[in-house]
Design a protein around this motif. Structure first.
Motif, PDB file in Angstrom:
ATOM      1  N   GLN A 250       0.173  -1.059   0.114  1.00  0.00           N
ATOM      2  CA  GLN A 250       0.399  -0.192  -0.393  1.00  0.00           C
ATOM      3  C   GLN A 250       0.964   0.956   0.475  1.00  0.00           C
ATOM      4  O   GLN A 250       1.953   0.784   0.829  1.00  0.00           O
ATOM      5  CB  GLN A 250      -0.914   0.196   1.728  1.00  0.00           C
ATOM      6  CG  GLN A 250      -1.811   1.170   1.377  1.00  0.00           C
ATOM      7  CD  GLN A 250      -2.408   1.037   2.680  1.00  0.00           C
ATOM      8  OE1 GLN A 250      -2.954   0.110   3.293  1.00  0.00           O
ATOM      9  NE2 GLN A 250      -3.606   2.026   2.608  1.00  0.00           N
ATOM     10  N   LEU A 251       0.805   2.357  -0.542  1.00  0.00           N
ATOM     11  CA  LEU A 251       0.888   3.327  -1.116  1.00  0.00           C
ATOM     12  C   LEU A 251       1.199   4.426   0.507  1.00  0.00           C
ATOM     13  O   LEU A 251      -0.126   4.776   0.570  1.00  0.00           O
ATOM     14  CB  LEU A 251       0.998   4.383  -2.384  1.00  0.00           C
ATOM     15  CG  LEU A 251       0.550   3.570  -4.047  1.00  0.00           C
ATOM     16  CD1 LEU A 251       0.650   4.401  -4.846  1.00  0.00           C
ATOM     17  CD2 LEU A 251       2.060   2.308  -3.733  1.00  0.00           C
ATOM     18  N   GLN A 252       2.287   4.851   0.678  1.00  0.00           N
ATOM     19  CA  GLN A 252       1.798   5.694   2.229  1.00  0.00           C
ATOM     20  C   GLN A 252       2.925   7.007   1.916  1.00  0.00           C
ATOM     21  O   GLN A 252       4.395   6.161   1.484  1.00  0.00           O
ATOM     22  CB  GLN A 252       2.250   4.990   3.476  1.00  0.00           C
ATOM     23  CG  GLN A 252       1.604   3.713   3.568  1.00  0.00           C
ATOM     24  CD  GLN A 252       1.270   3.219   4.845  1.00  0.00           C
ATOM     25  OE1 GLN A 252       2.233   3.370   5.510  1.00  0.00           O
ATOM     26  NE2 GLN A 252      -0.222   3.093   5.759  1.00  0.00           N
ATOM     27  N   LEU A 253       2.408   8.040   2.142  1.00  0.00           N
ATOM     28  CA  LEU A 253       2.330   9.280   2.723  1.00  0.00           C
ATOM     29  C   LEU A 253       3.288   9.368   4.091  1.00  0.00           C
ATOM     30  O   LEU A 253       1.859   9.586   5.028  1.00  0.00           O
ATOM     31  CB  LEU A 253       2.512  10.663   1.521  1.00  0.00           C
ATOM     32  CG  LEU A 253       2.421   9.660   0.358  1.00  0.00           C
ATOM     33  CD1 LEU A 253       2.689  11.485  -0.325  1.00  0.00           C
ATOM     34  CD2 LEU A 253       4.276   9.670  -0.718  1.00  0.00           C
ATOM     35  N   VAL A 254       4.646   9.864   4.607  1.00  0.00           N
ATOM     36  CA  VAL A 254       4.625  10.393   5.824  1.00  0.00           C
ATOM     37  C   VAL A 254       4.796  11.417   6.579  1.00  0.00           C
ATOM     38  O   VAL A 254       6.510  11.805   5.597  1.00  0.00           O
ATOM     39  CB  VAL A 254       5.266   9.165   6.466  1.00  0.00           C
ATOM     40  CG1 VAL A 254       5.296   9.771   8.135  1.00  0.00           C
ATOM     41  CG2 VAL A 254       4.206   8.254   6.742  1.00  0.00           C
ATOM     42  N   GLU A 255       4.415  12.201   6.779  1.00  0.00           N
ATOM     43  CA  GLU A 255       4.391  13.535   6.805  1.00  0.00           C
ATOM     44  C   GLU A 255       5.138  13.825   8.314  1.00  0.00           C
ATOM     45  O   GLU A 255       4.759  13.840   9.088  1.00  0.00           O
ATOM     46  CB  GLU A 255       3.330  14.970   6.841  1.00  0.00           C
ATOM     47  CG  GLU A 255       2.749  14.688   5.064  1.00  0.00           C
ATOM     48  CD  GLU A 255       1.636  14.223   4.909  1.00  0.00           C
ATOM     49  OE1 GLU A 255       0.574  14.130   4.273  1.00  0.00           O
ATOM     50  OE2 GLU A 255       1.207  13.022   5.843  1.00  0.00           O
ATOM     51  N   SER A 256       6.554  15.386   8.253  1.00  0.00           N
ATOM     52  CA  SER A 256       7.133  15.270   9.444  1.00  0.00           C
ATOM     53  C   SER A 256       7.421  17.020   9.929  1.00  0.00           C
ATOM     54  O   SER A 256       7.898  17.294   8.715  1.00  0.00           O
ATOM     55  CB  SER A 256       8.109  14.186  10.178  1.00  0.00           C
ATOM     56  OG  SER A 256       9.688  13.920   9.133  1.00  0.00           O
ATOM     57  N   GLY A 257       7.824  17.575  10.923  1.00  0.00           N
ATOM     58  CA  GLY A 257       7.935  18.523  10.814  1.00  0.00           C
ATOM     59  C   GLY A 257       7.239  19.341  11.424  1.00  0.00           C
ATOM     60  O   GLY A 257       7.811  20.882  11.708  1.00  0.00           O
TER      61      GLY A 257
END
Length: 128
Positions: free
Chosen positions: A1-8
């Motif tokens: 499964q395609l996943q994107l994770v934001e941080s900051g």
């Protein structure tokens, strides 16, 4: 499964800076155009910036031109959004999104429709 994770994301005073990161799980981000969007309470989601897969096409919304810089490190499958001179109206949840095609639309509601894969968002609060 395609996943994107934001941080900051975080809390910063007006005039301050933050750098957001968008990383992937499950696919190589280097093949995708990536966009940054934000949404504030009571407001529509709006596009902030996007970058093509190779980085040769970069675009910014008028509201962030000269203050925000989008970049990518394809060796690390990561896209960044450097945000300088932050203002209270930059407050919101920031999302990154990915698409196999670089968008051709402007910063209207249809821009978000160009990106089928989204992260969960990271909160940015600009306040004194």
């Amino acid at each position: 499964q395609l996943q994107l994770v934001e941080s900051g994301g975080g809390l910063v005073q007006p005039g301050g800076s933050l750098t957001l990161s968008c990383a992937t799980s499950g696919f190589a981000l280097k093949y995708y155009a990536v966009g940054w969007f934000r949404q504030s309470p009571g407001k529509e989601r709006e596009g902030v910036s996007y970058i093509s897969d190779t980085g040769d096409i970069i675009s910014y919304a008028d509201s962030v031109k000269g203050r925000f810089t989008i970049s990518r490190n394809n060796a690390k499958d990561t896209v960044f959004l450097q945000m300088n001179n932050l203002r209270p109206d930059d407050t919101g949840v920031y999302y990154c999104a990915a698409s196999l095609w670089t968008p051709t639309s402007d910063y209207g509601p249809e821009l978000a429709e160009s990106f089928p894969t989204w992260g969960q968002g990271t909160q940015v609060t600009v306040s004194s």
